[in-house]
Scaffold this motif. Structure first.
Motif, mmCIF file in Angstrom:
data_model
loop_
_atom_site.group_PDB
_atom_site.id
_atom_site.type_symbol
_atom_site.label_atom_id
_atom_site.label_comp_id
_atom_site.label_asym_id
_atom_site.label_seq_id
_atom_site.Cartn_x
_atom_site.Cartn_y
_atom_site.Cartn_z
ATOM 1 N N TYR A 92 -10.744 3.229 -3.353
ATOM 2 C CA TYR A 92 -10.488 4.655 -3.541
ATOM 3 C C TYR A 92 -10.128 5.237 -2.180
ATOM 4 O O TYR A 92 -10.778 4.930 -1.177
ATOM 5 C CB TYR A 92 -11.729 5.343 -4.097
ATOM 6 C CG TYR A 92 -12.168 4.846 -5.457
ATOM 7 C CD1 TYR A 92 -11.749 5.490 -6.620
ATOM 8 C CD2 TYR A 92 -12.996 3.732 -5.582
ATOM 9 C CE1 TYR A 92 -12.151 5.034 -7.863
ATOM 10 C CE2 TYR A 92 -13.397 3.270 -6.831
ATOM 11 C CZ TYR A 92 -12.968 3.931 -7.969
ATOM 12 O OH TYR A 92 -13.354 3.479 -9.209
ATOM 13 N N PHE A 93 -9.106 6.068 -2.132
ATOM 14 C CA PHE A 93 -8.676 6.605 -0.844
ATOM 15 C C PHE A 93 -8.222 8.059 -1.005
ATOM 16 O O PHE A 93 -7.799 8.487 -2.089
ATOM 17 C CB PHE A 93 -7.565 5.743 -0.240
ATOM 18 C CG PHE A 93 -6.434 5.399 -1.176
ATOM 19 C CD1 PHE A 93 -5.293 6.181 -1.236
ATOM 20 C CD2 PHE A 93 -6.527 4.267 -1.981
ATOM 21 C CE1 PHE A 93 -4.245 5.840 -2.092
ATOM 22 C CE2 PHE A 93 -5.491 3.934 -2.855
ATOM 23 C CZ PHE A 93 -4.345 4.719 -2.909
ATOM 24 N N THR A 94 -8.340 8.788 0.073
ATOM 25 C CA THR A 94 -8.089 10.229 0.039
ATOM 26 C C THR A 94 -7.243 10.660 1.234
ATOM 27 O O THR A 94 -7.366 10.092 2.323
ATOM 28 C CB THR A 94 -9.424 10.997 0.058
ATOM 29 O OG1 THR A 94 -9.159 12.401 0.175
ATOM 30 C CG2 THR A 94 -10.303 10.568 1.228
ATOM 31 N N PRO A 95 -6.396 11.691 1.056
ATOM 32 C CA PRO A 95 -5.635 12.227 2.185
ATOM 33 C C PRO A 95 -6.458 13.166 3.054
ATOM 34 O O PRO A 95 -5.988 13.600 4.115
ATOM 35 C CB PRO A 95 -4.476 12.968 1.504
ATOM 36 C CG PRO A 95 -5.054 13.410 0.194
ATOM 37 C CD PRO A 95 -5.987 12.305 -0.225
ATOM 38 N N HIS A 96 -7.677 13.484 2.606
ATOM 39 C CA HIS A 96 -8.552 14.360 3.390
ATOM 40 C C HIS A 96 -9.304 13.497 4.398
ATOM 41 O O HIS A 96 -10.289 12.838 4.068
ATOM 42 C CB HIS A 96 -9.501 15.112 2.458
ATOM 43 C CG HIS A 96 -8.781 15.918 1.410
ATOM 44 N ND1 HIS A 96 -8.058 17.050 1.717
ATOM 45 C CD2 HIS A 96 -8.646 15.727 0.069
ATOM 46 C CE1 HIS A 96 -7.529 17.550 0.611
ATOM 47 N NE2 HIS A 96 -7.862 16.766 -0.402
ATOM 48 N N LEU B 136 0.834 -1.189 0.000
ATOM 49 C CA LEU B 136 0.000 0.000 0.000
ATOM 50 C C LEU B 136 0.878 1.252 0.000
ATOM 51 O O LEU B 136 2.043 1.189 0.423
ATOM 52 C CB LEU B 136 -0.898 0.020 1.245
ATOM 53 C CG LEU B 136 -1.970 -1.059 1.349
ATOM 54 C CD1 LEU B 136 -2.641 -1.004 2.717
ATOM 55 C CD2 LEU B 136 -3.011 -0.917 0.247
ATOM 56 N N PRO B 137 0.349 2.385 -0.420
ATOM 57 C CA PRO B 137 1.136 3.622 -0.344
ATOM 58 C C PRO B 137 1.400 3.994 1.116
ATOM 59 O O PRO B 137 0.528 3.850 1.969
ATOM 60 C CB PRO B 137 0.244 4.655 -1.036
ATOM 61 C CG PRO B 137 -1.134 4.085 -0.960
ATOM 62 C CD PRO B 137 -0.979 2.601 -1.021
ATOM 63 N N THR B 138 2.609 4.468 1.387
ATOM 64 C CA THR B 138 2.981 4.820 2.763
ATOM 65 C C THR B 138 3.506 6.244 2.877
ATOM 66 O O THR B 138 4.090 6.610 3.894
ATOM 67 C CB THR B 138 4.053 3.846 3.282
ATOM 68 O OG1 THR B 138 5.181 3.852 2.388
ATOM 69 C CG2 THR B 138 3.504 2.428 3.378
ATOM 70 N N ASP B 139 3.323 7.059 1.825
ATOM 71 C CA ASP B 139 3.845 8.418 1.872
ATOM 72 C C ASP B 139 3.102 9.287 2.879
ATOM 73 O O ASP B 139 3.649 10.245 3.427
ATOM 74 C CB ASP B 139 3.775 9.057 0.485
ATOM 75 C CG ASP B 139 2.356 9.054 -0.077
ATOM 76 O OD1 ASP B 139 1.643 8.044 0.132
ATOM 77 O OD2 ASP B 139 1.958 10.048 -0.713
ATOM 78 N N GLN B 140 1.835 8.947 3.152
ATOM 79 C CA GLN B 140 1.052 9.676 4.139
ATOM 80 C C GLN B 140 -0.142 8.812 4.540
ATOM 81 O O GLN B 140 -0.343 7.721 4.009
ATOM 82 C CB GLN B 140 0.570 11.018 3.588
ATOM 83 C CG GLN B 140 -0.283 10.914 2.329
ATOM 84 C CD GLN B 140 -0.694 12.284 1.807
ATOM 85 O OE1 GLN B 140 -1.160 13.136 2.557
ATOM 86 N NE2 GLN B 140 -0.513 12.505 0.509
#
Length: 605
Positions: free
Chosen positions: A294-298, A182-186
């Motif tokens: 679908y995923f969001t940083p908000h 999974l993405p781990t940047d944030q």
């Protein structure tokens, strides 16, 4: 009054579609395929008898009456005013004279003018949370419109699916897992998801877990047999799908104050678990199904968790009209400590049983309700339908405080059954759980299970399985972790080892399971740990089944010079029998224990 709005929506991403069954029901009422949505005349309310416009799940007041009439357009149903808006069902559906018949081949006298299950026009009948025949149109539109969750600012997506042409074994039940990064940047919150369906004849359900352990723990090579993800650590559910649902996008209403989390500080990888159901033992089947998230940083204010409340010990005699099983999660001191002794908010609840399930309830009792006379209902399914699960959305969220109790009741009918039905992850076994989505998620818990084990509650189970007492055993091989082995034995499911007639079926999944259990260092000949474990499980039904399978499938692995599990008597037991040994309290627990894996396997189906 609190509104309990049952909806088959994707609060835990359960998907809705126009199923063939509900199309059949459309044809049994006048103008059943052309009923306008009371909130939007440009849309159709396809599931006329349901609270969800797309069909499936909880029935509305008209749907319940239609079912009571045997799903037939009777004169009695036609002349009734189900929603109480002053017009008969026949008048609203274009058959005011009640002359239309489903088998006549003729059209109704008029077009439908309104919905028989909801008061309309909505401009005249304001939404009232205590009146199920009124609609909250703002909420309906929000649930059905997922465009913002899919195409909103900074929304990303990722497809997680089985590799192309993944082979499906010719056995009734298979659980296969596949690990992905999974993405781990944030940190992100899941905003929506969509099922990616391939072999619909075999796929029963899918669950996407997030894992808290380092990315190095991930098995990146290929799919593997599993009851639960390996080396996952503190897992949580990101998304799910079950049979009977389509591939529509599911999303969270904007006012839900929580969503599943992934990414930095939460999870670096995920596991897609797929349950294949192949009762015909078909050869040469393949599948590449999966889920797009679908995923969001908000972020929403809270991370969402999942709690499994219910009962692990189930024994349903054959030919019984009604058998009820109950289980609880008591927010006593030890349980509430896992949630920092703060309240949690219930967002959704879903009752979960298998084929014998007929009715289910999940309720909350306040700590001062000592006589348990005032239940707060969060999920009631009367009747319960295994192939039509309902996710009940609690609006506003119900807060559960230290000292409160969440209780689940499951009622079964075993008419036609020839043997006792027990707890298990197979479709022919049974379960009794209330699956609760809550916030804020506890990161102190490896599993989301808070269930009774017979008469033993969760806290006593934890105390009895004390790692320190087991690790202190003398002559323990250095690599042996008895607690881990006991948990593996207690949670292992032998369904891959038995055919539909209960005969032993030595499939690859079964042999892998046996290898995993019996290759443990704890099973070394003459070690105290092996003696302890054999004594502990001497009267254990699950362990006796292991012995039978071991004897049939791996007779060549008998260990010379020590009692091998495959050489012990293969007699079976019909119920747990106390023996009076000093280890009795632990033995009771082991007989009936289960971790989150077994509970979650059928969380959506």
């Amino acid at each position: 009054m609190r509104m309990i709005r049952p909806e088959t929506i994707a609060v835990v991403l359960v998907f809705v579609t126009l199923t063939s069954a509900y199309k059949q029901f459309q044809e049994r009422i006048p103008n059943g395929k052309s009923i306008s949505d009371p909130c939007n005349s440009n849309k159709q309310w396809g599931g006329v008898g349901h609270t969800n416009s797309l069909g499936g799940g909880q029935r509305n007041v008209f749907g319940r009456r239609f079912a009571a009439e045997g799903f037939q357009w009777s004169s009695l149903l036609c002349n009734e005013d189900s929603d109480g808006d002053g017009r008969t069902n026949g008048a609203e559906l274009g058959d005011p004279s009640c002359t239309w018949r489903a088998d006549s081949g003729s059209l109704p006298q008029f077009n439908a003018t309104s919905h028989p299950g909801f008061k309309d026009p909505v401009s005249k009948y304001a939404y009232n949370a205590s009146d199920e025949t009124t609609l909250n149109c703002a909420k309906v539109e929000a649930v059905m419109n997922c465009s913002a969750a899919v195409r909103g600012l900074d929304v990303q997506w990722k497809e997680i699916r089985m590799p192309a042409n993944t082979s499906i074994p010719a056995q009734e039940t298979t659980y296969r897992c596949y690990d992905v990064a999974l993405p781990t940047d944030q940190k992100y919150h899941v905003s929506a998801s969509q099922a990616l369906l391939d072999n619909l004849n075999i796929v029963h359900h899918m669950i996407l877990f997030s894992c808290s352990t380092p990315i190095s723990s991930m098995n990146a090579s290929a799919p593997y047999d599993c009851l639960m993800p390996r080396n996952c650590g503190t897992s949580s559910i990101l998304a799910g799908w079950t049979f009977g649902r389509g591939d529509s996008v599911g999303c969270y209403p904007e006012d839900v104050p929580a969503a599943p989390a992934l990414g930095k500080g939460t999870s670096a990888w995920a596991v897609l678990q797929v349950h294949w159901n192949n009762p015909l033992l078909l050869q040469g089947q393949t599948d590449s199904s999966g889920i797009r998230i679908y995923f969001t940083p908000h972020l929403r204010p809270n991370d969402m968790g999942t709690l499994f409340v219910g009962q692990r010990v189930i024994s349903i005699p054959p030919e019984k009209e009604s058998v009820t099983v109950t289980g609880s999660c008591r927010f006593s001191d030890c349980v509430s400590s896992l949630y920092n002794r703060k309240p949690i908010g219930i967002v959704t609840a879903q009752n979960h049983m298998h084929l014998l399930g007929r009715a289910g309830e999940t309720v909350v009792y306040r700590s001062n309700d000592t006589r348990r006379q005032s239940p707060i209902v969060v999920a009631r399914d009367h009747p319960f339908k295994y192939d039509d699960p309902v996710r009940h959305y609690v609006d506003p969220p119900l807060m559960v405080y230290p000292g409160d109790e969440i209780k689940v009741s499951c009622t079964y009918s075993s008419r036609g059954q020839q043997k006792v039905t027990r707890f298990g992850e197979g479709t022919q076994d049974e379960m009794c759980f209330g699956i609760v989505s809550y916030y804020p998620r506890s990161y102190e818990r490896v599993s989301g299970l808070c269930a009774d084990f017979g008469a033993i509650d969760y806290c006593n189970f934890v105390r009895l399985l004390s790692a320190s007492s087991l690790l202190a055993m003398p002559r323990r091989p250095p690599a042996c972790n008895p607690l881990q082995l006991l948990q593996s034995l207690a949670t292992a499911a032998l369904s891959p080892c038995f055919g539909t007639d209960s005969s032993v079926y030595c499939s690859s999944s079964c042999l892998n399971l046996l290898d995993e259990i019996f290759s443990s260092e704890c099973m070394t000949c003459n070690s105290t740990s092996r003696t302890f474990i054999e004594d502990l499980f001497a009267d254990n039904e699950i362990f006796l089944a292991f012995r039978q399978v071991r004897r049939n499938c791996q007779p060549e692995n008998s260990n010379a010079g020590c009692t091998d599990l495959g050489e012990i008597s293969t007699e079976t037991t019909t119920s747990f029998r106390p023996t009076g040994r000093a280890s009795q309290s632990v033995e009771n627990v082991i007989e009936i224990t289960v971790l989150a894996g077994i509970a979650v396997l059928h969380a959506f189906g």
